[in-house]
Write a protein that holds these residues in place. Structure first.
Motif, PDB file in Angstrom:
ATOM      1  N   GLY A  27       0.792  -1.229   0.000  1.00  0.00           N
ATOM      2  CA  GLY A  27       0.000   0.000   0.000  1.00  0.00           C
ATOM      3  C   GLY A  27       0.819   1.271   0.000  1.00  0.00           C
ATOM      4  N   HIS A  28       1.928   1.246   0.684  1.00  0.00           N
ATOM      5  CA  HIS A  28       2.765   2.444   0.791  1.00  0.00           C
ATOM      6  C   HIS A  28       3.436   2.828  -0.532  1.00  0.00           C
ATOM      7  CE1 HIS A  28       5.758  -0.736   0.998  1.00  0.00           C
ATOM      8  NE2 HIS A  28       6.650   0.179   0.643  1.00  0.00           N
ATOM      9  N   LEU A  29       3.446   1.940  -1.511  1.00  0.00           N
ATOM     10  CA  LEU A  29       4.163   2.202  -2.758  1.00  0.00           C
ATOM     11  C   LEU A  29       3.590   3.375  -3.550  1.00  0.00           C
ATOM     12  CD1 LEU A  29       4.836  -1.460  -3.971  1.00  0.00           C
ATOM     13  CD2 LEU A  29       6.411   0.107  -2.805  1.00  0.00           C
ATOM     14  N   LEU A  30       2.345   3.748  -3.299  1.00  0.00           N
ATOM     15  CA  LEU A  30       1.763   4.894  -3.989  1.00  0.00           C
ATOM     16  C   LEU A  30       1.684   6.132  -3.096  1.00  0.00           C
ATOM     17  CD1 LEU A  30       0.952   2.573  -5.988  1.00  0.00           C
ATOM     18  CD2 LEU A  30      -0.905   4.084  -6.631  1.00  0.00           C
ATOM     19  N   ASP A  31       2.279   6.078  -1.921  1.00  0.00           N
ATOM     20  CA  ASP A  31       2.209   7.215  -0.995  1.00  0.00           C
ATOM     21  C   ASP A  31       2.866   8.474  -1.532  1.00  0.00           C
ATOM     22  OD1 ASP A  31       0.788   5.670   0.775  1.00  0.00           O
ATOM     23  OD2 ASP A  31       2.408   5.459   2.234  1.00  0.00           O
ATOM     24  N   ASP A  32       3.706   8.347  -2.566  1.00  0.00           N
ATOM     25  CA  ASP A  32       4.328   9.537  -3.159  1.00  0.00           C
ATOM     26  C   ASP A  32       4.231   9.528  -4.688  1.00  0.00           C
ATOM     27  OD1 ASP A  32       6.111   7.527  -3.724  1.00  0.00           O
ATOM     28  OD2 ASP A  32       7.858   8.536  -2.891  1.00  0.00           O
ATOM     29  N   TRP A  33       3.199   8.894  -5.235  1.00  0.00           N
ATOM     30  CA  TRP A  33       3.040   8.760  -6.685  1.00  0.00           C
ATOM     31  C   TRP A  33       2.654  10.100  -7.304  1.00  0.00           C
ATOM     32  CZ3 TRP A  33       4.083   4.264  -9.258  1.00  0.00           C
ATOM     33  CH2 TRP A  33       3.781   4.243 -10.626  1.00  0.00           C
ATOM     34  N   GLU A  34       3.480  10.576  -8.204  1.00  0.00           N
ATOM     35  CA  GLU A  34       3.232  11.864  -8.866  1.00  0.00           C
ATOM     36  C   GLU A  34       1.963  11.787  -9.718  1.00  0.00           C
ATOM     37  OE1 GLU A  34       5.385  14.945 -11.943  1.00  0.00           O
ATOM     38  OE2 GLU A  34       6.595  13.418 -10.940  1.00  0.00           O
ATOM     39  N   GLY A  35       1.109  12.777  -9.568  1.00  0.00           N
ATOM     40  CA  GLY A  35      -0.133  12.849 -10.327  1.00  0.00           C
ATOM     41  C   GLY A  35      -1.333  12.232  -9.629  1.00  0.00           C
ATOM     42  N   LEU A  36      -1.094  11.515  -8.525  1.00  0.00           N
ATOM     43  CA  LEU A  36      -2.185  10.886  -7.775  1.00  0.00           C
ATOM     44  C   LEU A  36      -2.713  11.836  -6.723  1.00  0.00           C
ATOM     45  CD1 LEU A  36      -3.876   8.357  -7.015  1.00  0.00           C
ATOM     46  CD2 LEU A  36      -1.973   7.672  -5.525  1.00  0.00           C
ATOM     47  N   GLY A  37      -4.019  12.087  -6.754  1.00  0.00           N
ATOM     48  CA  GLY A  37      -4.653  12.815  -5.667  1.00  0.00           C
ATOM     49  C   GLY A  37      -4.733  11.906  -4.451  1.00  0.00           C
ATOM     50  N   PHE A  38      -5.467  10.792  -4.609  1.00  0.00           N
ATOM     51  CA  PHE A  38      -5.460   9.767  -3.570  1.00  0.00           C
ATOM     52  C   PHE A  38      -5.898   8.430  -4.156  1.00  0.00           C
ATOM     53  CE2 PHE A  38      -9.883  11.235  -3.093  1.00  0.00           C
ATOM     54  CZ  PHE A  38     -10.567  10.038  -3.065  1.00  0.00           C
ATOM     55  N   LYS A  39      -5.468   7.370  -3.481  1.00  0.00           N
ATOM     56  CA  LYS A  39      -5.935   6.013  -3.729  1.00  0.00           C
ATOM     57  C   LYS A  39      -6.431   5.476  -2.405  1.00  0.00           C
ATOM     58  CE  LYS A  39      -4.617   1.289  -4.972  1.00  0.00           C
ATOM     59  NZ  LYS A  39      -3.541   0.391  -5.460  1.00  0.00           N
ATOM     60  N   SER A  40      -7.664   5.041  -2.391  1.00  0.00           N
ATOM     61  CA  SER A  40      -8.203   4.377  -1.205  1.00  0.00           C
ATOM     62  C   SER A  40      -8.272   2.882  -1.497  1.00  0.00           C
ATOM     63  CB  SER A  40      -9.578   4.946  -0.843  1.00  0.00           C
ATOM     64  OG  SER A  40     -10.433   4.939  -1.966  1.00  0.00           O
ATOM     65  N   TYR A  41      -7.604   2.116  -0.676  1.00  0.00           N
ATOM     66  CA  TYR A  41      -7.565   0.661  -0.808  1.00  0.00           C
ATOM     67  C   TYR A  41      -8.799   0.114  -0.106  1.00  0.00           C
ATOM     68  CZ  TYR A  41      -2.667   1.397  -2.084  1.00  0.00           C
ATOM     69  OH  TYR A  41      -1.503   1.812  -2.692  1.00  0.00           O
ATOM     70  N   LEU A  42      -9.762  -0.347  -0.872  1.00  0.00           N
ATOM     71  CA  LEU A  42     -11.078  -0.683  -0.343  1.00  0.00           C
ATOM     72  C   LEU A  42     -11.381  -2.167  -0.423  1.00  0.00           C
ATOM     73  CD1 LEU A  42     -13.142   2.121  -2.132  1.00  0.00           C
ATOM     74  CD2 LEU A  42     -11.989   2.226   0.095  1.00  0.00           C
ATOM     75  N   VAL A  43     -12.083  -2.671   0.596  1.00  0.00           N
ATOM     76  CA  VAL A  43     -12.599  -4.033   0.585  1.00  0.00           C
ATOM     77  C   VAL A  43     -14.045  -4.052   1.064  1.00  0.00           C
ATOM     78  CG1 VAL A  43     -10.373  -5.187   0.910  1.00  0.00           C
ATOM     79  CG2 VAL A  43     -11.748  -4.594   2.907  1.00  0.00           C
ATOM     80  N   ALA A 169     -26.956   6.208   1.160  1.00  0.00           N
ATOM     81  CA  ALA A 169     -27.168   5.198   0.123  1.00  0.00           C
ATOM     82  C   ALA A 169     -25.854   4.870  -0.583  1.00  0.00           C
ATOM     83  CB  ALA A 169     -28.188   5.707  -0.884  1.00  0.00           C
ATOM     84  N   GLY A 170     -25.667   3.597  -0.883  1.00  0.00           N
ATOM     85  CA  GLY A 170     -24.496   3.172  -1.633  1.00  0.00           C
ATOM     86  C   GLY A 170     -23.847   1.949  -1.023  1.00  0.00           C
ATOM     87  N   GLU A 171     -22.810   1.480  -1.689  1.00  0.00           N
ATOM     88  CA  GLU A 171     -22.059   0.320  -1.218  1.00  0.00           C
ATOM     89  C   GLU A 171     -21.001   0.788  -0.223  1.00  0.00           C
ATOM     90  OE1 GLU A 171     -22.054  -2.451  -5.129  1.00  0.00           O
ATOM     91  OE2 GLU A 171     -21.163  -0.463  -5.306  1.00  0.00           O
ATOM     92  N   VAL A 172     -20.913   0.099   0.896  1.00  0.00           N
ATOM     93  CA  VAL A 172     -19.983   0.461   1.966  1.00  0.00           C
ATOM     94  C   VAL A 172     -18.732  -0.416   1.865  1.00  0.00           C
ATOM     95  CG1 VAL A 172     -19.649   0.589   4.463  1.00  0.00           C
ATOM     96  CG2 VAL A 172     -21.873   1.204   3.460  1.00  0.00           C
ATOM     97  N   PHE A 173     -17.584   0.240   1.927  1.00  0.00           N
ATOM     98  CA  PHE A 173     -16.291  -0.429   1.873  1.00  0.00           C
ATOM     99  C   PHE A 173     -15.492  -0.068   3.117  1.00  0.00           C
ATOM    100  CE2 PHE A 173     -17.577   0.339  -2.465  1.00  0.00           C
ATOM    101  CZ  PHE A 173     -17.175  -0.778  -3.178  1.00  0.00           C
ATOM    102  N   GLU A 174     -14.647  -0.961   3.542  1.00  0.00           N
ATOM    103  CA  GLU A 174     -13.666  -0.656   4.581  1.00  0.00           C
ATOM    104  C   GLU A 174     -12.414  -0.119   3.892  1.00  0.00           C
ATOM    105  OE1 GLU A 174     -11.032  -2.872   8.031  1.00  0.00           O
ATOM    106  OE2 GLU A 174     -12.590  -3.999   6.996  1.00  0.00           O
ATOM    107  N   VAL A 175     -11.836   0.928   4.447  1.00  0.00           N
ATOM    108  CA  VAL A 175     -10.601   1.501   3.911  1.00  0.00           C
ATOM    109  C   VAL A 175      -9.426   0.856   4.643  1.00  0.00           C
ATOM    110  CG1 VAL A 175      -9.239   3.606   3.572  1.00  0.00           C
ATOM    111  CG2 VAL A 175     -11.748   3.704   3.413  1.00  0.00           C
ATOM    112  N   LEU A 176      -8.576   0.157   3.887  1.00  0.00           N
ATOM    113  CA  LEU A 176      -7.410  -0.490   4.489  1.00  0.00           C
ATOM    114  C   LEU A 176      -6.202   0.439   4.536  1.00  0.00           C
ATOM    115  CD1 LEU A 176      -7.582  -4.048   2.865  1.00  0.00           C
ATOM    116  CD2 LEU A 176      -8.584  -3.240   5.021  1.00  0.00           C
ATOM    117  N   HIS A 177      -6.096   1.326   3.580  1.00  0.00           N
ATOM    118  CA  HIS A 177      -4.965   2.262   3.505  1.00  0.00           C
ATOM    119  C   HIS A 177      -5.390   3.409   2.593  1.00  0.00           C
ATOM    120  CE1 HIS A 177      -0.785   3.606   3.575  1.00  0.00           C
ATOM    121  NE2 HIS A 177      -0.835   3.735   2.262  1.00  0.00           N
TER     122      HIS A 177
END
Length: 192
Positions: A27-43, A169-177
């Motif tokens: 998960g940490h590999l994108l913590d400094d990815w240029e051009g990324l606003g955010f990535k939420s790792y969802l399950v 309303a919507g699908e609920v996900f847990e955020v892992l990172h």
């Protein structure tokens, strides 16, 4: 702003600790990815928060197309493809983004809905912007975003929440990172 998501629906008896361990490892590999606003790792896990499936479904907001393309075509995405196969990658054009006051993302809600034919597009988009601002202003909200796929005429509403799954309303996900190297660069408000 560009929204992107892929979903990997896993067998009902799949050991979701495999996904949790994967995210903990990479998960940490994108913590400094240029051009990324955010990535939420969802399950989503079958039987929890109304989910009927086990699913890994990361959601991204990109500040640049170049960053997104470098992720998809430059090798980073290949590891996931090698492990799980190549998923369909959904993409939406940004409509609105708003920050909430909460700081730690524990849950996400995603709602995808078709845009009805015969309705004025500007009215639908204005409603999506207003809903994004309303969601971000709710207690426990970390952020909210809205985007549209003009090929399928589908609206996606996405929000992150600090504590228990919200009553929305919507699908609920847990955020892992949450990798958020360019979150502060995501333009606020309406995206046109």
């Amino acid at each position: 702003m560009h929204a992107m998501q892929y979903e990997m629906t896993l067998p009902a008896d799949y050991d979701m600790s495999v996904i949790r361990a994967r995210v903990a490892r990479v998960g940490h590999l994108l913590d400094d990815w240029e051009g990324l606003g955010f990535k939420s790792y969802l399950v989503r896990e079958r039987g929890r928060h109304g989910s009927e499936v086990n699913q890994y479904a990361p959601f991204y907001l990109w500040n640049t197309v170049e960053g997104m393309n470098r992720f998809l075509w430059g090798g980073a995405f290949q590891g996931l493809v090698d492990d799980f196969g190549r998923p369909a990658v959904l993409q939406w054009t940004g409509l609105a983004y708003a920050e909430g006051t909460a700081s730690r993302a524990a849950f996400a809600v995603r709602r995808r809905e078709p845009l009805p034919a015969g309705t004025e597009l500007s009215a639908l988009m204005a409603e999506a912007v207003g809903e994004t601002e309303r969601l971000a202003g709710a207690d426990g909200a970390v952020l909210a975003a809205a985007a549209v796929d003009p090929h399928r005429w589908e609206l996606v509403r996405f929000s992150l929440w600090e504590d228990d799954a919200p009553e929305t309303a919507g699908e609920v996900f847990e955020v892992l990172h949450l990798s958020a190297p360019g979150r502060e660069l995501i333009p606020r408000g309406r995206q046109w």
